[in-house]
Design an enzyme around this catalytic site. Structure first.
Site, short mmCIF file in Angstrom:
data_model
loop_
_atom_site.label_atom_id
_atom_site.label_comp_id
_atom_site.label_asym_id
_atom_site.label_seq_id
_atom_site.Cartn_x
_atom_site.Cartn_y
_atom_site.Cartn_z
N GLU A 157 0.82 -1.21 0.00
CA GLU A 157 0.00 0.00 0.00
C GLU A 157 0.85 1.26 0.00
OE1 GLU A 157 -3.76 -1.89 2.43
OE2 GLU A 157 -2.40 -0.55 3.47
N LEU A 197 12.37 5.81 17.70
CA LEU A 197 12.96 5.55 19.02
C LEU A 197 11.93 4.96 19.98
CD1 LEU A 197 15.82 5.97 20.29
CD2 LEU A 197 14.83 7.93 21.47
N CYS A 234 2.98 -2.40 15.83
CA CYS A 234 2.83 -2.05 14.41
C CYS A 234 2.18 -3.21 13.67
CB CYS A 234 4.20 -1.74 13.82
SG CYS A 234 4.20 -1.54 12.04
N CYS A 287 3.33 8.42 1.09
CA CYS A 287 3.97 7.50 2.04
C CYS A 287 4.04 6.15 1.33
CB CYS A 287 3.08 7.44 3.29
SG CYS A 287 3.63 6.25 4.52
N CYS A 300 -0.17 5.49 10.35
CA CYS A 300 1.08 4.83 10.74
C CYS A 300 0.88 3.42 11.24
CB CYS A 300 1.73 5.60 11.86
SG CYS A 300 2.04 7.29 11.44
N CYS A 354 7.30 -6.82 7.01
CA CYS A 354 8.47 -6.24 7.68
C CYS A 354 9.01 -7.28 8.64
CB CYS A 354 8.07 -4.98 8.46
SG CYS A 354 9.48 -4.12 9.21
N CYS A 360 8.05 -5.08 15.52
CA CYS A 360 7.63 -4.16 16.58
C CYS A 360 6.17 -4.49 16.96
CB CYS A 360 7.75 -2.71 16.11
SG CYS A 360 9.41 -2.31 15.54
N1 SAH Z 1 10.34 0.58 9.52
C1 SAH Z 1 10.39 2.02 9.54
C2 SAH Z 1 9.20 2.66 8.84
C3 SAH Z 1 7.91 2.22 9.45
S1 SAH Z 1 6.49 3.13 9.70
C4 SAH Z 1 10.45 2.50 10.96
O1 SAH Z 1 10.14 1.74 11.87
O2 SAH Z 1 10.82 3.64 11.18
C5 SAH Z 1 6.79 4.74 10.18
C6 SAH Z 1 6.54 5.06 11.65
O3 SAH Z 1 5.25 4.64 12.13
C7 SAH Z 1 7.57 4.38 12.54
O4 SAH Z 1 8.06 5.33 13.46
C8 SAH Z 1 6.73 3.37 13.27
O5 SAH Z 1 7.28 3.00 14.52
C9 SAH Z 1 5.40 4.09 13.41
N2 SAH Z 1 4.29 3.22 13.78
C10 SAH Z 1 4.15 1.91 13.50
N3 SAH Z 1 3.01 1.44 14.00
C11 SAH Z 1 2.40 2.48 14.58
C12 SAH Z 1 1.16 2.61 15.28
N4 SAH Z 1 0.35 1.57 15.43
N5 SAH Z 1 0.84 3.83 15.76
C13 SAH Z 1 1.67 4.87 15.59
N6 SAH Z 1 2.84 4.81 14.94
C14 SAH Z 1 3.21 3.62 14.46
#
Ligand code: SAH
Length: 371
Positions: A108, A241, A135, A121, A359, A128, A132
């Site tokens: 997407e 972070l 996510c 985006c 996100c 992935c 995490c």
């Molecule tokens: N793998 C990369 C890009 C991923 S998405 C990374 O981790 O940076 C971009 C951002 O969205 C990242 O900071 C990720 O931690 C955040 N993110 C992921 N799931 C989320 C959620 N459920 N709510 C808010 N932010 C989220």
């Protein structure tokens, strides 16, 4: 939470996507065109159609002989992404596109129009491997890396949608690109870097969008950040972070088991020193998990003398998650604490939530619609 499994290598059995014009450097493109028995200057024409007019269908190119059109389509411009559906919200100003790749895999991208900019985006991997737990993409695991051309195609499609006036408000220019869709961009380094070069190279060989308008977001793969630093590009680096202490980060961002916060920030500092660009710290505020006052203090102390800016993201809860966004008063207190340390901080807007386009949500639809 289950034991984190960190996947760095994609499963081997997948068939590679067909190679495409946008996978190559301008020199290689010329060579490829000549291999097809066409004069080298045709490469410039192809570039102009693709990167300036966002036109990837050679059949419509009147400056191309008919036989060459077919040759180019079959060898250099195979269709890589097919639109499955688009969903919009914010009166059409936010649009999520679901794409099917050559092997049926779905990814997407999200296009967001604001008064002064239009941002796409994009996804750099299908799924992935970073795992995490907050996510949605992390829950699905890694399916495979995208090729440079598959990533670039999402951007070209977005640029085309802007150019053709598909968003309310009339034709506009795609101005910003964020690697914040599915995937960990630095775990697919070469394809992502080729994509960045496709974005920033002036027309006709690239899209001619300034490096400063590109943001690459990473969990903090230290050697890859160091490698990126050596490229000396002006792209914006964002570090996910999510907490200032290793103890919690080990579970929120499991790659922290390998590279600790200190090492990640040192790598980001190196990036800022070399490029002169402030980096951003992404911090998803999770109620009663990482939003306490003492953590804001710790983050403030950690960042006060760094060339960094904090981007707070209200957690977008994934389906079935026990976690939710912070209370508004805790969010406000977090912001104030950081400001007291002189750390620049903003709270990210939550565009696209109702279409699972926000996100970390980009995989939800993929999972539920997987055959
Ligand atoms: N793998 C990369 C890009 C991923 S998405 C990374 O981790 O940076 C971009 C951002 O969205 C990242 O900071 C990720 O931690 C955040 N993110 C992921 N799931 C989320 C959620 N459920 N709510 C808010 N932010 C989220």
């Amino acid at each position: 939470m289950s034991e984190p499994t960190l996947v760095f290598e994609e499963p081997k059995q997948r068939k590679k996507p067909p190679s495409h014009f946008a996978d190559f450097t301008p020199e290689e493109r010329r060579a490829k065109v000549e291999e097809l028995g066409l004069p080298g200057y045709r490469a410039n024409q192809i570039s102009t159609h693709y990167f300036t007019h966002y036109d990837d269908d050679p059949e419509s190119w009147s400056d191309f002989p008919a036989a060459a059109r077919t040759l180019v389509r079959e060898n250099l411009l195979p269709p890589l992404i097919t639109l499955v559906r688009s969903i919009t919200c914010d009166e059409g100003m936010t649009r999520k596109d679901l794409w099917r790749l050559h092997d049926g895999v779905l990814v997407e991208s999200v296009l967001m129009r604001y008064p002064e900019r239009t941002t796409v985006c994009i996804s750099s991997q299908a799924g992935c491997g970073m795992n995490c737990p907050f996510c949605a993409t992390g829950q699905a695991g890694l399916t495979r890396n995208l090729s440079a051309a598959e990533i670039t195609a999402q951007i070209v499609a977005a640029a085309r949608a802007c150019d053709r006036g598909e968003l309310p408000g009339g034709p506009t220019r795609l101005s910003n690109i964020v690697f914040m869709g599915m995937g960990e961009p630095l775990a697919n380094y070469n394809a992502v870097l080729r994509t960045v070069r496709n974005i920033i190279t002036p027309q006709p060989d690239g899209l001619g969008i300034g490096a400063r308008s590109v943001t690459l977001s990473t969990v903090g793969l230290v050697p890859a950040i160091e490698k990126l630093t050596e490229e000396n590009l002006q792209i914006k680096l964002a570090i996910s972070l999510h907490t200032p202490d290793d103890e919690l980060r080990d579970s929120l961002v499991p790659i922290n088991l390998r590279w600790k916060i200190k090492e990640v920030l040192a790598a980001a500092d190196g990036y800022a020193d070399k490029t002169g660009r402030r980096y951003s710290i992404e911090y998803a505020l999770i109620r009663d998990i990482n939003d306490q006052k003492w953590r804001a203090d710790l983050l403030g102390r950690l960042l006060k003398n760094r060339n960094a800016h904090v981007n707070l993201i209200p957690l977008n809860p994934t389906p079935g998650s026990k976690w939710t966004a912070s209370r508004k008063e805790d969010e406000r207190a977090f912001v104030e604490t950081l400001e007291n340390y002189g750390v620049p901080v903003t709270v990210r807007d939550t565009r696209g939530r109702e279409i699972e386009g926000a996100c970390g949500q980009l995989a939800a639809l993929e999972i539920s619609s997987r055959p």
